[in-house]
Design a protein around this motif. Sequence first.
Motif: not given
Length: 325
Positions: A14, A18, A66, A71
């Motif tokens: 992740r 991001a 994203a 995010w």
Amino acid sequence: MTAGPAPGGRERRRGLGAWCAGLLFAAVSVVVGCRTAGTDGVTPVPQLLAFLPWLLVPTGAGLLLALLARWWTGTVWGVVLLGLLAWFTEPYGTTDGPTGPPVAELRVLTSNVEFGQGTGALVDAVRREEPDLVFVQECEYTCDAALRRDLAADYPHRRAVEGGGSKGSVILSRFPLRAGAGIPATMGMPGAVADVRGHPVRLQLAHPMPPLPGQVGLWREELEAVRDAAAADPGTPTVLAGDFNATQDHAAFRRVLDTGLRDAARLAGADRTPTWPSRTTPAFGAQIDHVLVSEDFTVHGARFLGIAGSDHRAVSVDLTLHGRD
């Protein structure tokens, strides 16, 4: 019993997503920020502005990353960028039309023949399209000679700036011409005044330098000279055509449109149809070849023509000249 992904590995993925999304958004934000501020910035912004609608692709990819990374700040950032890009994709400039009676029909064709390499294909296109006015850029000495030999009977009137390589340019006309001021520049930009069935029409060929790295200042200066020529005589119907090396997303080109000239392709509903590079059009490219007209004209259609040997497509538009009230 099968173990699931380690929480630490999932978090690293992740974080990487991001980070990649942030890089994409940052790069696009620089270009969109310049577009919002009405400036062309410095290299590589002017070059990227030519392809502004295509920035929807990296922005969409960043938004997907994203979302996958959860995010949420980046997700909002991406949505804002997508909204701005969609907004700027809309056509720019006025669409006000003439109110006077129609007095003449004419067809205008403009073509960059890439150092003369597309001359033969241009001659074929001219014979097929039968335009009344032809604007030719990068018409070097052999191109100029070929146009004299093959088209002089149909186009007895001409104004030219002779030169080798990309410097030569020619205006061909079925209508009588008298000399115009032209624009002094690196590449030829001749001007003329045509007698269109008793009505004067100012003609100006445009071919400023491209915004190459290290030459953005020169590109901007020459487009400003084009803008000054466009604004010089608002009382006379005007056709300004050629390879502008700019799109509606360049502030320097919008300044030309702000003089009151209108893009014929936009009025024909084809404002984003690409003309360069021809190898990837119509799937991908930028519309840098334009026919701009004053409010004395209505536009009935625009066609984009492949010219073998050239990296530009030609633009052919049908116009009606109207008298002034």
